[in-house]
Design an enzyme around this catalytic site. Structure first.
Site, PDB file in Angstrom:
ATOM      1  N   CYS A 125      -3.635  -3.095   4.383  1.00  0.00           N
ATOM      2  CA  CYS A 125      -2.774  -4.131   4.980  1.00  0.00           C
ATOM      3  C   CYS A 125      -3.262  -5.541   4.658  1.00  0.00           C
ATOM      4  CB  CYS A 125      -2.686  -3.929   6.488  1.00  0.00           C
ATOM      5  SG  CYS A 125      -2.116  -2.289   6.935  1.00  0.00           S
ATOM      6  N   GLU A 167       0.836  -1.197   0.000  1.00  0.00           N
ATOM      7  CA  GLU A 167       0.000   0.000   0.000  1.00  0.00           C
ATOM      8  C   GLU A 167       0.869   1.244   0.000  1.00  0.00           C
ATOM      9  OE1 GLU A 167      -1.471  -1.120   4.319  1.00  0.00           O
ATOM     10  OE2 GLU A 167      -2.132   0.876   3.829  1.00  0.00           O
ATOM     11  N   HIS A 221      -2.926  -9.310  12.181  1.00  0.00           N
ATOM     12  CA  HIS A 221      -2.274  -8.113  11.638  1.00  0.00           C
ATOM     13  C   HIS A 221      -1.929  -7.209  12.816  1.00  0.00           C
ATOM     14  CE1 HIS A 221      -1.390  -4.442   9.701  1.00  0.00           C
ATOM     15  NE2 HIS A 221      -2.504  -3.850  10.046  1.00  0.00           N
TER      16      HIS A 221
HETATM   17  N1  COA Z   1       1.795   3.742  30.162  1.00  0.00           N
HETATM   18  C1  COA Z   1       1.156   2.661  29.647  1.00  0.00           C
HETATM   19  N2  COA Z   1       0.126   2.750  28.769  1.00  0.00           N
HETATM   20  C2  COA Z   1      -0.277   3.985  28.399  1.00  0.00           C
HETATM   21  C3  COA Z   1       0.330   5.156  28.915  1.00  0.00           C
HETATM   22  C4  COA Z   1       1.394   4.986  29.828  1.00  0.00           C
HETATM   23  N3  COA Z   1       2.040   6.049  30.354  1.00  0.00           N
HETATM   24  N4  COA Z   1      -0.280   6.223  28.361  1.00  0.00           N
HETATM   25  C5  COA Z   1      -1.257   5.741  27.537  1.00  0.00           C
HETATM   26  N5  COA Z   1      -1.235   4.396  27.563  1.00  0.00           N
HETATM   27  C6  COA Z   1      -2.069   3.461  26.786  1.00  0.00           C
HETATM   28  C7  COA Z   1      -3.502   3.890  26.618  1.00  0.00           C
HETATM   29  O1  COA Z   1      -4.288   3.532  27.748  1.00  0.00           O
HETATM   30  C8  COA Z   1      -3.882   3.092  25.359  1.00  0.00           C
HETATM   31  O2  COA Z   1      -4.073   1.745  25.692  1.00  0.00           O
HETATM   32  P1  COA Z   1      -5.539   1.078  25.483  1.00  0.00           P
HETATM   33  O3  COA Z   1      -5.927   1.301  24.056  1.00  0.00           O
HETATM   34  O4  COA Z   1      -5.311  -0.364  25.806  1.00  0.00           O
HETATM   35  O5  COA Z   1      -6.442   1.792  26.440  1.00  0.00           O
HETATM   36  C9  COA Z   1      -2.584   3.132  24.548  1.00  0.00           C
HETATM   37  O6  COA Z   1      -1.545   3.496  25.459  1.00  0.00           O
HETATM   38  C10 COA Z   1      -2.597   4.137  23.417  1.00  0.00           C
HETATM   39  O7  COA Z   1      -3.023   5.358  23.934  1.00  0.00           O
HETATM   40  P2  COA Z   1      -4.043   6.281  23.127  1.00  0.00           P
HETATM   41  O8  COA Z   1      -4.334   7.501  23.940  1.00  0.00           O
HETATM   42  O9  COA Z   1      -5.206   5.475  22.648  1.00  0.00           O
HETATM   43  O10 COA Z   1      -3.087   6.648  21.912  1.00  0.00           O
HETATM   44  P3  COA Z   1      -3.330   7.653  20.731  1.00  0.00           P
HETATM   45  O11 COA Z   1      -4.760   8.051  20.604  1.00  0.00           O
HETATM   46  O12 COA Z   1      -2.340   8.759  20.852  1.00  0.00           O
HETATM   47  O13 COA Z   1      -2.934   6.786  19.463  1.00  0.00           O
HETATM   48  C11 COA Z   1      -3.554   5.101  17.838  1.00  0.00           C
HETATM   49  C12 COA Z   1      -3.230   5.386  19.302  1.00  0.00           C
HETATM   50  C13 COA Z   1      -3.598   3.607  17.587  1.00  0.00           C
HETATM   51  C14 COA Z   1      -4.917   5.720  17.520  1.00  0.00           C
HETATM   52  C15 COA Z   1      -2.473   5.755  16.941  1.00  0.00           C
HETATM   53  O14 COA Z   1      -1.216   5.170  17.205  1.00  0.00           O
HETATM   54  C16 COA Z   1      -2.780   5.658  15.461  1.00  0.00           C
HETATM   55  O15 COA Z   1      -3.503   6.460  14.897  1.00  0.00           O
HETATM   56  N6  COA Z   1      -2.152   4.667  14.772  1.00  0.00           N
HETATM   57  C17 COA Z   1      -2.272   4.490  13.323  1.00  0.00           C
HETATM   58  C18 COA Z   1      -3.500   3.695  12.923  1.00  0.00           C
HETATM   59  C19 COA Z   1      -3.508   2.320  13.497  1.00  0.00           C
HETATM   60  O16 COA Z   1      -2.491   1.771  13.884  1.00  0.00           O
HETATM   61  N7  COA Z   1      -4.692   1.704  13.529  1.00  0.00           N
HETATM   62  C20 COA Z   1      -4.858   0.353  14.086  1.00  0.00           C
HETATM   63  C21 COA Z   1      -5.867  -0.479  13.333  1.00  0.00           C
HETATM   64  S1  COA Z   1      -5.381  -0.769  11.657  1.00  0.00           S
END
Ligand code: COA
Length: 399
Positions: A118, A86, A240
């Site tokens: 993916c 992709e 994945h």
């Molecule tokens: N210690 C441990 N864990 C922590 C933490 C800390 N100090 N601070 C936050 N976390 C945890 C949160 O609780 C969360 O865990 P949970 O989902 O089990 O509750 C995790 O870390 C991620 O935190 P979050 O606030 O949800 O992160 P974010 O909103 O900044 O980003 C994604 C997370 C996945 C949305 C982001 O990485 C993203 O957009 N990724 C690209 C798209 C993707 O990967 N999609 C997945 C499906 S294809």
């Protein structure tokens, strides 16, 4: 099914990994982002991410993975090269054509590129199986190669990475038989997409997590409805992994819909071996599920005769659940030390160096650039001239 031998076993005869040259620590990225490193190392389950060198791309990584396979098999049986990505380098010409040339494969070959986020690698695997069923004398080279890049300072930046997995699909495979039942799910949703004019994706990360979970559940239900195995039949599950914690979330969902308590001990037992490589490489989009498979096979006890559940998800979205049945003796075919070395030999770089590599741009005006040697992956992008990419083999692949 007249003309098709349904008793024929088809699947993965050989499988190999390649990744990029550099590695960025998620702790360094967390410092730059001003967040607790635990958010990335524990919350997302990522430790480092691969950063490709300036002369590496999806073609060089795919060729580096495939070269290991070509070196051990009669390449004359390969009539088709399917490359899923992709992060393609061209809107028209298939990256598989460059790989066919770099590998010196016969011109009597069809070479094609496949895309559905993916999920593309799994589509290539399934289509390859169909070709082999039609003519069991032929083998298909399946390549999944991607570089996951998000906007600087965005939430997705912590989930970047890069890798390629090459698989030789054949009749009577030596590694894993592709089981015939598949569960499928497609829905037209906007969780992640990349318009032609953008180098980074549009992504609604939270939505993509919830759609992934929904798609996993629906694909599983379709798999069950079509007479698939019971969940307890599987020795392990590969998902994945855009980030490794996602596998835990998805597996918990699958266990819960069966009324099974998704305690951490159970999740670890089913998943832990599948996350070691992705935790270090980061997201590799089409390759990620197969990096998880390699991690499982390289770390687990002998799974001969056991089935591994595979859940493929591609945003937008398509999901598929299917089983792989491990062939007795498959461990002799593994490249465990080579896979581990490909990850371990990456050069650690500072955040500043990562940004410099990221800011490097190839000409888009037709002018010529000869690239300095940067990576060491066996193949490299040598030059760009008049909008064309020129590749070369440059180093022996390290076994
Ligand atoms: N210690 C441990 N864990 C922590 C933490 C800390 N100090 N601070 C936050 N976390 C945890 C949160 O609780 C969360 O865990 P949970 O989902 O089990 O509750 C995790 O870390 C991620 O935190 P979050 O606030 O949800 O992160 P974010 O909103 O900044 O980003 C994604 C997370 C996945 C949305 C982001 O990485 C993203 O957009 N990724 C690209 C798209 C993707 O990967 N999609 C997945 C499906 S294809």
């Amino acid at each position: 099914m007249e003309g098709i031998d349904v008793a024929l076993t088809v699947g993965i005869h050989d499988i190999a990994l390649a990744t990029g040259h550099y590695a960025l620590s998620l702790e360094d990225l967390a410092e730059r982002h001003g967040v607790d490193p635990g958010k990335y190392t524990v919350g997302l389950g990522q430790t480092t991410q691969t950063v490709p060198a300036t002369d590496e791309d999806i073609v060089t990584m795919a060729a580096a993975a495939a070269k290991q396979i070509i070196a051990e098999h009669d390449a004359g049986d390969i009539r088709t090269v399917l490359l899923a990505t992709e992060t393609g380098i061209d809107q028209s010409k298939a990256a598989a054509v460059y790989v066919q040339d770099l590998l010196g494969l016969s011109s009597s070959t069809r070479a094609v590129e496949l895309k559905q986020a993916c999920y593309g690698g799994t589509s290539a695997l399934q289509f390859a199986a169909g070709l082999v069923h039609r003519d069991p004398e032929q083998r298909v080279l399946v390549l999944a190669s991607d570089i996951a890049t998000y906007d600087v300072d965005s939430a997705g930046e912590a989930t970047q990475g890069a890798a390629a997995v090459a698989m030789l699909v054949s009749a009577d495979p030596a590694v894993a038989v592709l089981e015939p039942t598949s569960g499928l799910y497609t829905a037209n949703v906007q969780d992640f997409w990349r318009p032609n004019y953008r180098s980074t994706p549009m992504v609604d990360g939270k939505l993509s997590v919830s759609l992934y979970l929904e798609a996993a559940e629906q694909a599983w239900k379709d798999y069950e409805a079509r007479g698939g195995r019971a969940i307890e039949d599987f020795a392990a599950f590969c998902y994945h992994q855009p980030f490794t914690k996602m596998a835990y979330k998805a597996h918990a969902r699958l266990l819960e819909i069966h009324g099974i308590d998704a305690q951490m001990a159970r999740l670890d037992a089913d998943l832990a071996h599948t996350t070691s490589y992705n935790r270090l490489i980061g997201n590799s989009y089409t390759a990620s599920l197969y990096v998880a498979l390699l991690s499982l096979l390289d770390h687990a006890e002998d799974l001969s005769g056991r089935s591994v559940g595979m859940l493929s998800y591609g945003s937008g979205c398509v999901a598929e659940f299917f089983g792989l049945s491990m062939v007795p003796g498959y461990r002799q075919r593994l490249r465990t030390s080579s896979n581990q070395d490909a990850i371990a030999r990456r050069e650690s770089i500072s955040y500043e160096r990562y940004r410099a590599i990221r800011d490097f741009e190839l000409p888009e005006d037709g002018s010529s650039t000869v690239l300095e040697v940067d990576g060491a992956g066996g193949f490299r992008l040598r030059a760009v001239t008049e909008h064309s990419r020129m590749y070369e083999a440059c180093h022996p692949i390290q076994a």
